[in-house]
Scaffold this motif. Structure first.
Motif, PDB file in Angstrom:
ATOM      1  N   UNK A 182      15.802  52.457   7.697  1.00 66.05           N
ATOM      2  CA  UNK A 182      16.753  53.209   6.888  1.00 66.05           C
ATOM      3  C   UNK A 182      18.075  53.197   7.638  1.00 66.05           C
ATOM      4  N   UNK A 183      19.124  52.837   6.933  1.00 68.02           N
ATOM      5  CA  UNK A 183      20.444  52.781   7.541  1.00 68.02           C
ATOM      6  C   UNK A 183      21.394  53.662   6.744  1.00 68.02           C
ATOM      7  N   UNK A 184      22.227  54.401   7.464  1.00 72.37           N
ATOM      8  CA  UNK A 184      23.250  55.249   6.842  1.00 72.37           C
ATOM      9  C   UNK A 184      24.599  54.828   7.386  1.00 72.37           C
ATOM     10  N   UNK A 185      25.505  54.422   6.509  1.00 69.73           N
ATOM     11  CA  UNK A 185      26.869  54.068   6.891  1.00 69.73           C
ATOM     12  C   UNK A 185      27.708  55.315   6.620  1.00 69.73           C
ATOM     13  N   UNK A 186      28.158  55.956   7.679  1.00 70.01           N
ATOM     14  CA  UNK A 186      28.841  57.242   7.547  1.00 70.01           C
ATOM     15  C   UNK A 186      30.243  57.148   6.966  1.00 70.01           C
ATOM     16  N   UNK A 187      30.934  56.076   7.162  1.00 69.09           N
ATOM     17  CA  UNK A 187      32.316  55.979   6.719  1.00 69.09           C
ATOM     18  C   UNK A 187      32.459  55.032   5.530  1.00 69.09           C
ATOM     19  N   UNK A 188      31.416  54.908   4.743  1.00 64.82           N
ATOM     20  CA  UNK A 188      31.446  53.996   3.594  1.00 64.82           C
ATOM     21  C   UNK A 188      32.291  54.577   2.470  1.00 64.82           C
ATOM     22  N   UNK A 189      32.857  53.683   1.681  1.00 65.82           N
ATOM     23  CA  UNK A 189      33.541  54.084   0.461  1.00 65.82           C
ATOM     24  C   UNK A 189      32.528  54.828  -0.409  1.00 65.82           C
TER      25      UNK A 189
END
Length: 191
Positions: A3-10
């Protein structure tokens, strides 16, 4: 499972990616993405399902069967969502038409392509969603059914409601409250 979370994604781009692998070095079995604006109930359903260890119920052979589609859509059918077929797409839309699921039958049988098989969305339209969750052909039908249930009953279009604070001002002036004086108390003071 990764599981990956991109914190600064649009907010309208994939911020969450869940992917299942048979072994740490094998090819991906299935994957799912969610935009940064996906509501908490949908993300909770996803994470609870993955934590329960039910992410491995992928079928062997054809990635999507009629049984898979029926199981995924059952919560929507139970909630009286509109069902339409348009070429290669099967769509379910809620009565207010601001949430739905789109299944791409062509993509379902192209497991090595980058086409999205399942698209859960909410917003003004499927072409201009507030948030989306997309899934590949081998995504477990039990996970998709759980997400459908959450979409049908716990979410929909979520708009932040502005908090309006009303300030009440009293223009009338009243004297401060005083303790009542009884006749006995008044007589004792006068002595």
């Amino acid at each position: 499972m990764r599981i990956e979370r991109v914190h600064e994604a649009d907010p309208r781009k994939a911020a969450w990616t869940a992917a299942a692998y048979e072994t740490p070095v094998s090819d991906r079995m299935w994957h799912l993405t969610a935009t940064g604006t996906t509501p908490a109930p949908v993300l909770q359903t996803l994470l609870h399902h993955l934590a329960a260890g039910e992410a491995w119920d992928t079928s062997v052979g054809s990635p999507v069967t009629e049984k898979t589609v029926t199981a995924t859509a059952q919560p929507l059918t139970d909630a009286s969502w509109e069902h339409t077929v348009d070429g290669r797409w099967i769509r379910w839309t809620n009565p207010s038409r601001d949430a739905g699921i789109r299944f791409d039958a062509f993509a379902a049988h192209q497991p090595n392509s980058n086409l999205t098989t399942w698209n859960l969305w909410s917003g003004p339209s499927t072409d201009h969603p507030t948030w989306t969750v997309t899934a590949s052909p081998y995504t477990p039908s039990s996970l998709l059914a759980d997400l459908s249930e959450t979409l049908a009953h716990d979410t929909g279009t979520r708009h932040a409601q502005p908090t309006i604070r009303t300030r009440k001002t009293s223009l009338a002036v009243s004297p401060p409250a005083t303790a009542p004086v009884t006749a006995g108390a008044a007589a004792s003071r006068s002595r």
